[in-house]
Design a protein around this motif. Structure first.
Motif, PDB file in Angstrom:
ATOM      1  N   ALA A  77       0.757  -0.883   0.032  1.00  0.00           N
ATOM      2  CA  ALA A  77      -0.194   0.254   0.188  1.00  0.00           C
ATOM      3  C   ALA A  77       1.009   1.287  -0.014  1.00  0.00           C
ATOM      4  CB  ALA A  77      -0.604  -0.060   0.953  1.00  0.00           C
ATOM      5  N   GLY A  78       1.496   1.332   0.342  1.00  0.00           N
ATOM      6  CA  GLY A  78       3.107   2.491   0.083  1.00  0.00           C
ATOM      7  C   GLY A  78       3.320   2.939   1.302  1.00  0.00           C
ATOM      8  N   LYS A  79       4.474   3.584   1.635  1.00  0.00           N
ATOM      9  CA  LYS A  79       4.737   4.245   2.830  1.00  0.00           C
ATOM     10  C   LYS A  79       3.741   5.214   3.694  1.00  0.00           C
ATOM     11  CE  LYS A  79      10.010   4.429   1.528  1.00  0.00           C
ATOM     12  NZ  LYS A  79      10.722   5.364   1.262  1.00  0.00           N
ATOM     13  N   GLY A  80       2.639   5.799   3.267  1.00  0.00           N
ATOM     14  CA  GLY A  80       1.665   6.631   2.915  1.00  0.00           C
ATOM     15  C   GLY A  80       0.838   5.765   4.332  1.00  0.00           C
ATOM     16  N   ILE A  81      -0.032   5.368   3.225  1.00  0.00           N
ATOM     17  CA  ILE A  81      -1.297   4.135   4.223  1.00  0.00           C
ATOM     18  C   ILE A  81      -0.748   3.087   4.328  1.00  0.00           C
ATOM     19  CG2 ILE A  81      -3.388   2.865   3.364  1.00  0.00           C
ATOM     20  CD1 ILE A  81      -3.716   5.733   3.011  1.00  0.00           C
ATOM     21  N   GLY A  82      -0.425   2.527   3.589  1.00  0.00           N
ATOM     22  CA  GLY A  82       0.697   0.839   4.467  1.00  0.00           C
ATOM     23  C   GLY A  82       2.021   1.529   5.495  1.00  0.00           C
ATOM     24  N   GLY A  83       2.513   2.554   5.977  1.00  0.00           N
ATOM     25  CA  GLY A  83       2.713   2.844   7.246  1.00  0.00           C
ATOM     26  C   GLY A  83       2.087   2.632   8.401  1.00  0.00           C
ATOM     27  N   LEU A  84       0.564   3.450   7.682  1.00  0.00           N
ATOM     28  CA  LEU A  84      -0.386   3.593   9.077  1.00  0.00           C
ATOM     29  C   LEU A  84      -0.878   2.674   9.165  1.00  0.00           C
ATOM     30  CD1 LEU A  84      -2.380   5.445   9.947  1.00  0.00           C
ATOM     31  CD2 LEU A  84      -3.842   5.821   8.434  1.00  0.00           C
ATOM     32  N   PHE A  85      -1.339   1.116   8.335  1.00  0.00           N
ATOM     33  CA  PHE A  85      -1.628  -0.046   8.765  1.00  0.00           C
ATOM     34  C   PHE A  85      -0.765  -1.004   8.866  1.00  0.00           C
ATOM     35  CE2 PHE A  85      -4.811  -0.764   4.693  1.00  0.00           C
ATOM     36  CZ  PHE A  85      -5.960   0.342   4.640  1.00  0.00           C
ATOM     37  N   ALA A  86      -0.009  -0.511   8.671  1.00  0.00           N
ATOM     38  CA  ALA A  86       1.601  -1.058  10.093  1.00  0.00           C
ATOM     39  C   ALA A  86       1.672  -0.742  11.190  1.00  0.00           C
ATOM     40  CB  ALA A  86       3.603  -1.059   9.107  1.00  0.00           C
ATOM     41  N   LEU A  87       1.492   0.441  11.182  1.00  0.00           N
ATOM     42  CA  LEU A  87       1.759   1.563  12.644  1.00  0.00           C
ATOM     43  C   LEU A  87       0.349   0.700  13.414  1.00  0.00           C
ATOM     44  CD1 LEU A  87       3.437   3.730  14.164  1.00  0.00           C
ATOM     45  CD2 LEU A  87       1.885   5.120  13.723  1.00  0.00           C
ATOM     46  N   LEU A  88      -0.356   0.855  12.707  1.00  0.00           N
ATOM     47  CA  LEU A  88      -2.092  -0.257  13.608  1.00  0.00           C
ATOM     48  C   LEU A  88      -1.814  -1.511  14.203  1.00  0.00           C
ATOM     49  CD1 LEU A  88      -4.498   0.775  11.276  1.00  0.00           C
ATOM     50  CD2 LEU A  88      -4.444   1.867  13.340  1.00  0.00           C
ATOM     51  N   TYR A  89      -0.904  -2.002  12.901  1.00  0.00           N
ATOM     52  CA  TYR A  89      -0.629  -3.724  13.854  1.00  0.00           C
ATOM     53  C   TYR A  89       0.686  -3.623  14.672  1.00  0.00           C
ATOM     54  CZ  TYR A  89      -2.566  -6.115   9.784  1.00  0.00           C
ATOM     55  OH  TYR A  89      -3.524  -6.767   9.349  1.00  0.00           O
ATOM     56  N   ILE A  90       1.373  -2.915  15.150  1.00  0.00           N
ATOM     57  CA  ILE A  90       1.740  -2.697  16.386  1.00  0.00           C
ATOM     58  C   ILE A  90       1.522  -2.054  17.246  1.00  0.00           C
ATOM     59  CG2 ILE A  90       4.406  -1.442  17.170  1.00  0.00           C
ATOM     60  CD1 ILE A  90       5.358  -1.154  14.235  1.00  0.00           C
ATOM     61  N   GLY A  91       0.512  -0.881  17.268  1.00  0.00           N
ATOM     62  CA  GLY A  91      -0.117  -1.239  18.682  1.00  0.00           C
ATOM     63  C   GLY A  91      -1.196  -1.983  18.463  1.00  0.00           C
ATOM     64  N   THR A 282       6.016 -13.992  25.699  1.00  0.00           N
ATOM     65  CA  THR A 282       6.973 -13.393  24.926  1.00  0.00           C
ATOM     66  C   THR A 282       6.371 -13.027  22.644  1.00  0.00           C
ATOM     67  OG1 THR A 282       8.106 -14.620  26.221  1.00  0.00           O
ATOM     68  CG2 THR A 282       9.535 -14.171  24.582  1.00  0.00           C
ATOM     69  N   VAL A 283       5.628 -14.110  22.511  1.00  0.00           N
ATOM     70  CA  VAL A 283       5.373 -13.967  20.936  1.00  0.00           C
ATOM     71  C   VAL A 283       4.941 -12.632  20.459  1.00  0.00           C
ATOM     72  CG1 VAL A 283       4.200 -14.938  18.949  1.00  0.00           C
ATOM     73  CG2 VAL A 283       5.332 -16.284  20.742  1.00  0.00           C
ATOM     74  N   ILE A 284       4.092 -12.333  21.199  1.00  0.00           N
ATOM     75  CA  ILE A 284       3.090 -10.890  20.539  1.00  0.00           C
ATOM     76  C   ILE A 284       4.147 -10.116  21.106  1.00  0.00           C
ATOM     77  CG2 ILE A 284       2.231  -8.827  21.551  1.00  0.00           C
ATOM     78  CD1 ILE A 284      -0.178 -11.349  22.101  1.00  0.00           C
ATOM     79  N   TYR A 285       5.084  -9.521  21.901  1.00  0.00           N
ATOM     80  CA  TYR A 285       5.911  -8.981  22.486  1.00  0.00           C
ATOM     81  C   TYR A 285       7.147  -8.394  21.429  1.00  0.00           C
ATOM     82  CZ  TYR A 285       8.895  -5.549  25.691  1.00  0.00           C
ATOM     83  OH  TYR A 285       9.133  -4.668  26.618  1.00  0.00           O
ATOM     84  N   TYR A 286       8.092  -9.710  21.215  1.00  0.00           N
ATOM     85  CA  TYR A 286       8.766  -9.925  19.927  1.00  0.00           C
ATOM     86  C   TYR A 286       8.197  -9.263  19.108  1.00  0.00           C
ATOM     87  CZ  TYR A 286      11.735 -11.763  16.763  1.00  0.00           C
ATOM     88  OH  TYR A 286      12.422 -11.720  15.801  1.00  0.00           O
ATOM     89  N   CYS A 287       6.679  -9.714  18.297  1.00  0.00           N
ATOM     90  CA  CYS A 287       6.688  -9.006  16.988  1.00  0.00           C
ATOM     91  C   CYS A 287       6.546  -7.584  17.158  1.00  0.00           C
ATOM     92  CB  CYS A 287       4.950  -9.968  17.397  1.00  0.00           C
ATOM     93  SG  CYS A 287       5.339 -11.804  16.441  1.00  0.00           S
ATOM     94  N   ALA A 288       5.728  -7.126  18.092  1.00  0.00           N
ATOM     95  CA  ALA A 288       5.884  -5.958  18.557  1.00  0.00           C
ATOM     96  C   ALA A 288       7.448  -5.023  18.284  1.00  0.00           C
ATOM     97  CB  ALA A 288       5.245  -5.176  19.940  1.00  0.00           C
ATOM     98  N   SER A 289       8.629  -5.574  18.598  1.00  0.00           N
ATOM     99  CA  SER A 289       9.079  -4.856  19.110  1.00  0.00           C
ATOM    100  C   SER A 289       9.874  -4.751  17.197  1.00  0.00           C
ATOM    101  CB  SER A 289      10.219  -5.588  20.043  1.00  0.00           C
ATOM    102  OG  SER A 289      10.050  -5.631  20.992  1.00  0.00           O
ATOM    103  N   LEU A 290       9.833  -6.149  16.709  1.00  0.00           N
ATOM    104  CA  LEU A 290      10.500  -6.099  15.223  1.00  0.00           C
ATOM    105  C   LEU A 290       9.939  -5.555  14.916  1.00  0.00           C
ATOM    106  CD1 LEU A 290      12.242  -7.796  13.497  1.00  0.00           C
ATOM    107  CD2 LEU A 290      10.585  -9.802  13.288  1.00  0.00           C
ATOM    108  N   GLY A 291       8.700  -5.871  15.169  1.00  0.00           N
ATOM    109  CA  GLY A 291       7.596  -4.707  13.329  1.00  0.00           C
ATOM    110  C   GLY A 291       8.389  -2.266  13.705  1.00  0.00           C
ATOM    111  N   LEU A 292       8.258  -2.891  15.169  1.00  0.00           N
ATOM    112  CA  LEU A 292       9.072  -1.023  15.348  1.00  0.00           C
ATOM    113  C   LEU A 292      10.546  -0.915  14.537  1.00  0.00           C
ATOM    114  CD1 LEU A 292       8.143  -0.113  19.057  1.00  0.00           C
ATOM    115  CD2 LEU A 292       6.678   0.975  16.840  1.00  0.00           C
TER     116      LEU A 292
END
Length: 367
Positions: A77-91, A282-292
């Motif tokens: 989805a690109g850096k704009g919309i895609g970045g927003l989606f990615a940030l939502l997942y991390i949140g 641990t799995v979720i925490y790791y995914c949050a850290s990796l996503g950031l």
């Protein structure tokens, strides 16, 4: 960044431990309260829905091999919309971590340490989780392999001892539920824990082989054991008692007495829960850290992992008590998780197909 690799067996154990995680302990009472003697059926259809959802995630991942869901968002989805989606997942990963650690704190405070502040449980446990996350996904997988037999053996020990209280009469009145009404009232079990398995899209790039088989088999086995746990709870406690206890499995263990030697075994159930929460969190925490790290191009995740301790511990105090936690999960968890498990992946698939069709038309026109 992470360079670890997971075998198919390790990936299966992570999925199994994650999905069964806290659900075997917190879900039975609520399900029994709604569906009575038929509550053991509910995890079966919820697990079937989980398998179907996993096919959606696998399809999306197959279009972007070697990328996590955070990277797929920005790629599709690109850096704009895609970045927003990615940030939502991390949140979402961070919020889910706070939800789980609060479950642990409420349980420990209500059953074992009533005078200890919640924050003490949260920070102590999150420090251990943070250390495991810094060590990497291979260390997490090996720790899970070590804890898995311990959890299974203790659970089987408790199971066989508690069978002495089994009574088939407690199942009288089965198969009388209103199917549609029951499915509507228990839809939250699809969100928790089956939709939450979308976090494994962050780990797909690190699995060497058999991603699809391991994911589906992990969901199926966890589903059967969750259904069996509900069935076991009904047979030992009965519908009335099980539906009125917040932690019915803990009550079962509390009441185990064999002579004067086997009694007060509730600490064993607490040990099982601690191990299960360790695996899931641990799995979720790791995914949050990796996503950031992936979204903001950070090479060293240590400081990000430490910083998340304060954020997650603070978010976990957003609920006043365990009842508010349960009520939120019952009313809103399905709709909330639906956005991340179905809506966004479907949008990413649609965007990908449109872009590929447009590319084919453009190539055909130029030729």
């Amino acid at each position: 960044m992470e360079n670890g690799q997971l075998g198919a067996g390790q990936f299966f154990i992570l999925i199994f431990g994650y999905i069964l995680g806290t659900s075997f302990f917190f879900s039975p009472g609520g399900l029994i309260g709604v569906a009575k003697q038929d509550a053991w059926i509910i995890p079966l259809w919820a697990g079937a829905a989980g398998v179907l959802l996993s096919l959606l995630w696998i399809k999306l991942a197959s279009l972007y091999p070697g990328l996590t869901i955070v990277q797929i968002c920005t790629q599709a989805a690109g850096k704009g919309i895609g970045g927003l989606f990615a940030l939502l997942y991390i949140g979402y990963f961070v919020f889910l971590s706070g939800f789980i650690i609060r479950n642990l704190g409420d349980f420990m405070k209500q059953t074992l340490f009533p005078l200890t502040p919640l924050t003490v449980f949260h920070v102590m446990f999150l420090l251990i989780i943070c250390y495991a996350v810094i060590k990497g996904i291979e260390a997490i997988a090996r720790t899970t392999q070590l804890l898995f037999p311990l959890v299974v053996l203790i659970f089987l020990f408790v199971f066989f001892i508690a069978l002495s209280e089994w009574n088939w009469d407690r199942f009288q009145g089965m198969f009388r539920m209103n199917v549609w009404k029951t499915m509507k009232e228990t839809r939250s079990i699809i969100g928790y824990p089956f939709m939450e398995a979308l976090v494994f899209m962050m780990l797909f790039p690190y699995v060497r082989s058999k991603i699809k088989a391991s994911l589906i088999l992990g969901i199926v086995v966890a589903t059967l054991l969750l259904s069996g746990t509900v069935f076991f709870t009904i047979g030992v406690l009965g519908v009335t008692r099980a539906s009125h206890d917040t932690y019915p499995l803990f009550v079962i263990v509390q009441e185990i007495h064999i002579g004067t030697f086997f009694e007060h075994l509730e600490s064993t159930m607490a040990l099982i829960l601690l191990c299960a929460i360790f695996i899931k969190l641990t799995v979720i925490y790791y995914c949050a850290s990796l996503g950031l790290c992936q979204l903001f191009r950070v090479d060293n995740r240590s400081w990000l992992a430490f910083s998340l301790i304060l954020l997650i511990s603070g978010l976990s105090l957003g609920y006043d008590n365990v009842l508010e936690n349960i009520e939120f999960s019952k009313r809103y968890d399905f709709e909330y998780t639906l956005i991340f498990a179905i809506v966004i992946p479907s949008l990413l698939l649609l965007i990908t197909w449109i872009k590929r069709l447009a590319g084919k038309h453009k190539a055909g026109y130029s030729s």
